[in-house]
Design a protein around this motif. Sequence first.
Motif, PDB file in Angstrom:
ATOM      1  N   ASN A  99      56.090  80.858   9.958  1.00 35.04           N
ATOM      2  CA  ASN A  99      57.401  80.232   9.806  1.00 35.04           C
ATOM      3  C   ASN A  99      57.828  79.521  11.083  1.00 35.04           C
ATOM      4  OD1 ASN A  99      60.032  79.763   8.497  1.00 35.04           O
ATOM      5  ND2 ASN A  99      60.795  81.144  10.083  1.00 35.04           N
ATOM      6  N   ALA A 100      58.190  78.236  10.945  1.00 39.94           N
ATOM      7  CA  ALA A 100      58.771  77.442  12.039  1.00 39.94           C
ATOM      8  C   ALA A 100      57.879  77.393  13.283  1.00 39.94           C
ATOM      9  CB  ALA A 100      60.167  77.980  12.376  1.00 39.94           C
ATOM     10  N   VAL A 101      56.605  77.184  13.056  1.00 38.49           N
ATOM     11  CA  VAL A 101      55.664  77.181  14.185  1.00 38.49           C
ATOM     12  C   VAL A 101      54.854  75.892  14.291  1.00 38.49           C
ATOM     13  CG1 VAL A 101      53.606  78.335  15.132  1.00 38.49           C
ATOM     14  CG2 VAL A 101      55.444  79.703  14.148  1.00 38.49           C
ATOM     15  N   ASN A 136      62.454  65.672   9.998  1.00 30.91           N
ATOM     16  CA  ASN A 136      63.186  66.809  10.569  1.00 30.91           C
ATOM     17  C   ASN A 136      63.954  66.383  11.831  1.00 30.91           C
ATOM     18  OD1 ASN A 136      63.856  69.577  10.619  1.00 30.91           O
ATOM     19  ND2 ASN A 136      62.274  70.005  12.125  1.00 30.91           N
ATOM     20  N   ASN A 137      65.200  66.758  11.894  1.00 30.08           N
ATOM     21  CA  ASN A 137      66.053  66.489  13.067  1.00 30.08           C
ATOM     22  C   ASN A 137      66.044  65.012  13.472  1.00 30.08           C
ATOM     23  OD1 ASN A 137      64.612  69.485  14.429  1.00 30.08           O
ATOM     24  ND2 ASN A 137      66.503  69.345  13.258  1.00 30.08           N
ATOM     25  N   ALA A 138      65.904  64.135  12.480  1.00 28.92           N
ATOM     26  CA  ALA A 138      65.798  62.701  12.800  1.00 28.92           C
ATOM     27  C   ALA A 138      67.045  62.206  13.544  1.00 28.92           C
ATOM     28  CB  ALA A 138      65.584  61.908  11.522  1.00 28.92           C
ATOM     29  N   PRO A 158      58.718  65.228  20.883  1.00 27.52           N
ATOM     30  CA  PRO A 158      57.596  66.118  21.199  1.00 27.52           C
ATOM     31  C   PRO A 158      57.076  66.980  20.046  1.00 27.52           C
ATOM     32  CG  PRO A 158      59.654  67.076  21.970  1.00 27.52           C
ATOM     33  CD  PRO A 158      60.025  65.793  21.282  1.00 27.52           C
ATOM     34  N   PHE A 159      57.473  66.675  18.812  1.00 26.37           N
ATOM     35  CA  PHE A 159      57.079  67.550  17.698  1.00 26.37           C
ATOM     36  C   PHE A 159      56.263  66.802  16.646  1.00 26.37           C
ATOM     37  CE2 PHE A 159      61.222  69.008  19.314  1.00 26.37           C
ATOM     38  CZ  PHE A 159      60.839  70.258  19.791  1.00 26.37           C
ATOM     39  N   TYR A 160      55.600  67.586  15.799  1.00 30.05           N
ATOM     40  CA  TYR A 160      54.807  67.027  14.701  1.00 30.05           C
ATOM     41  C   TYR A 160      55.485  67.368  13.375  1.00 30.05           C
ATOM     42  CZ  TYR A 160      50.874  66.659  11.442  1.00 30.05           C
ATOM     43  OH  TYR A 160      50.055  66.338  10.378  1.00 30.05           O
ATOM     44  N   PHE A 161      55.998  66.345  12.698  1.00 29.42           N
ATOM     45  CA  PHE A 161      56.718  66.547  11.435  1.00 29.42           C
ATOM     46  C   PHE A 161      56.046  65.727  10.327  1.00 29.42           C
ATOM     47  CE2 PHE A 161      60.632  66.828  14.408  1.00 29.42           C
ATOM     48  CZ  PHE A 161      60.541  68.212  14.523  1.00 29.42           C
ATOM     49  N   PRO A 162      55.037  66.270   9.660  1.00 26.40           N
ATOM     50  CA  PRO A 162      54.268  65.474   8.695  1.00 26.40           C
ATOM     51  C   PRO A 162      54.894  65.402   7.305  1.00 26.40           C
ATOM     52  CG  PRO A 162      53.368  67.667   8.830  1.00 26.40           C
ATOM     53  CD  PRO A 162      54.519  67.643   9.792  1.00 26.40           C
ATOM     54  N   ASP A 198      73.304  73.630  23.136  1.00 28.23           N
ATOM     55  CA  ASP A 198      72.477  74.838  23.314  1.00 28.23           C
ATOM     56  C   ASP A 198      71.121  74.689  22.614  1.00 28.23           C
ATOM     57  OD1 ASP A 198      74.514  75.955  24.738  1.00 28.23           O
ATOM     58  OD2 ASP A 198      75.212  77.278  23.133  1.00 28.23           O
ATOM     59  N   TRP A 199      71.157  74.058  21.448  1.00 27.67           N
ATOM     60  CA  TRP A 199      69.904  73.835  20.688  1.00 27.67           C
ATOM     61  C   TRP A 199      68.959  72.946  21.517  1.00 27.67           C
ATOM     62  CZ3 TRP A 199      66.982  69.880  18.770  1.00 27.67           C
ATOM     63  CH2 TRP A 199      66.081  70.169  17.732  1.00 27.67           C
ATOM     64  N   ILE A 200      69.527  71.878  22.085  1.00 20.58           N
ATOM     65  CA  ILE A 200      68.691  70.969  22.900  1.00 20.58           C
ATOM     66  C   ILE A 200      68.111  71.745  24.085  1.00 20.58           C
ATOM     67  CG2 ILE A 200      68.714  68.908  24.389  1.00 20.58           C
ATOM     68  CD1 ILE A 200      70.964  67.784  22.526  1.00 20.58           C
ATOM     69  N   ASP A 241      70.171  68.737  11.464  1.00 21.85           N
ATOM     70  CA  ASP A 241      69.627  68.097  10.249  1.00 21.85           C
ATOM     71  C   ASP A 241      68.155  68.495  10.044  1.00 21.85           C
ATOM     72  OD1 ASP A 241      69.071  66.640  12.607  1.00 21.85           O
ATOM     73  OD2 ASP A 241      68.830  64.753  11.535  1.00 21.85           O
ATOM     74  N   TYR A 242      67.985  69.750   9.638  1.00 25.80           N
ATOM     75  CA  TYR A 242      66.627  70.256   9.432  1.00 25.80           C
ATOM     76  C   TYR A 242      66.048  69.760   8.099  1.00 25.80           C
ATOM     77  CZ  TYR A 242      66.472  73.778  13.206  1.00 25.80           C
ATOM     78  OH  TYR A 242      66.421  74.411  14.414  1.00 25.80           O
ATOM     79  N   VAL A 243      64.767  69.459   8.121  1.00 28.43           N
ATOM     80  CA  VAL A 243      63.992  69.175   6.899  1.00 28.43           C
ATOM     81  C   VAL A 243      62.768  70.072   6.956  1.00 28.43           C
ATOM     82  CG1 VAL A 243      62.642  67.448   5.632  1.00 28.43           C
ATOM     83  CG2 VAL A 243      64.736  66.743   6.819  1.00 28.43           C
ATOM     84  N   ARG A 244      62.507  70.804   5.897  1.00 24.99           N
ATOM     85  CA  ARG A 244      61.374  71.756   5.904  1.00 24.99           C
ATOM     86  C   ARG A 244      60.221  71.274   5.044  1.00 24.99           C
ATOM     87  NH1 ARG A 244      62.795  73.138  10.076  1.00 24.99           N
ATOM     88  NH2 ARG A 244      61.473  74.962  10.170  1.00 24.99           N
ATOM     89  N   ILE A 245      59.003  71.550   5.503  1.00 28.92           N
ATOM     90  CA  ILE A 245      57.829  71.395   4.645  1.00 28.92           C
ATOM     91  C   ILE A 245      57.312  72.817   4.397  1.00 28.92           C
ATOM     92  CG2 ILE A 245      56.274  70.957   6.626  1.00 28.92           C
ATOM     93  CD1 ILE A 245      54.664  69.125   4.746  1.00 28.92           C
TER      94      ILE A 245
HETATM   95  C1  BEZ Z   1      62.284  73.539  13.440  1.00 35.67           C
HETATM   96  O1  BEZ Z   1      62.156  72.677  12.581  1.00 35.67           O
HETATM   97  O2  BEZ Z   1      62.316  74.739  13.154  1.00 35.67           O
HETATM   98  C2  BEZ Z   1      62.372  73.113  14.857  1.00 35.67           C
HETATM   99  C3  BEZ Z   1      61.786  71.927  15.221  1.00 35.67           C
HETATM  100  C4  BEZ Z   1      61.858  71.533  16.542  1.00 35.67           C
HETATM  101  C5  BEZ Z   1      62.525  72.308  17.464  1.00 35.67           C
HETATM  102  C6  BEZ Z   1      63.101  73.486  17.070  1.00 35.67           C
HETATM  103  C7  BEZ Z   1      63.030  73.891  15.766  1.00 35.67           C
END
Ligand code: BEZ
Length: 252
Positions: A99-101, A136-138, A158-162, A198-200, A241-245
């Motif tokens: 989860n979330a990795v 995700n988080n666009a 810095p993330f991979y969001f396919p 805080d999230w940033i 603004d989370y988007v989950r796969i």
């Molecule tokens: C997440 O989608 O869970 C996430 C993505 C990037 C940073 C932190 C959380």
Amino acid sequence: MNIKWNADKYTKDFSFVHQYGNDVAELIDCERRSTVIDLGCGNGALTHQLKSKGFNVIGVDDSEELLCIARSNYPDIDFIKADATDFAIEKAVDAVFSNAVFHWIDKEKQSSMLSCVYNTLKDNGQFVFEFGGYGNNALIHEGLKDAFQEYGYSYEMPFYFPTIGEYASLAEQAGFQVRYAALFSRPTELKGENGLRDWIDMFVKAPFHLVADPEDAESIKTLAAQNLKPVLCRKGKWFADYVRIRMKAYKP
Ligand code: BEZ
């Protein structure tokens, strides 16, 4: 995944990460006492939930800081320090859960991770996971990009969001049979009046390594939060603004 975690703050203020993971765990369809790996187990909260469902569990993570919390909170669970893209477990397992990795793993290393998972599973073993999907988080990353530019820096996300198509293909190339896939929006409430800031601080590290002046780094965070307030803050509450796969795949 090369990040130094503020493990205490993560555990205290970002517990939604593992709370949402409970839904994902529902997709595991194994008998009690089956062995399930929690890949990227972090502080072990979800590994513990999996154990409560009756599974034999093994937590795997590469962060010493988070494993320290996991081992101290759940001394009866086996936690292993290993890189998700380069690990092996002696005895094949019934399911791998995560989860979330995977958004923390570079695109180029996803295939190595998928092969490690494949080699770890028994035949007909289940691979159940969720992470940040396409888009995700666009808004957050767009806001950060604008703020970086305002201060004369460039921002590399810095993330991979396919997409589902991209990730299902990667999983199939690794040998998996994908039987379920979904991509969905999940606006996520953040804690406190400085929720986004805080999230940033917690999650966006690498782009700030390129910001030489620490005062600029602070100003960029403040500006991004200020600019995003009209779209991500409602009645004093911040929402990311989370988007989950989410997928479930089998080793045939
Ligand atoms: C997440 O989608 O869970 C996430 C993505 C990037 C940073 C932190 C959380």
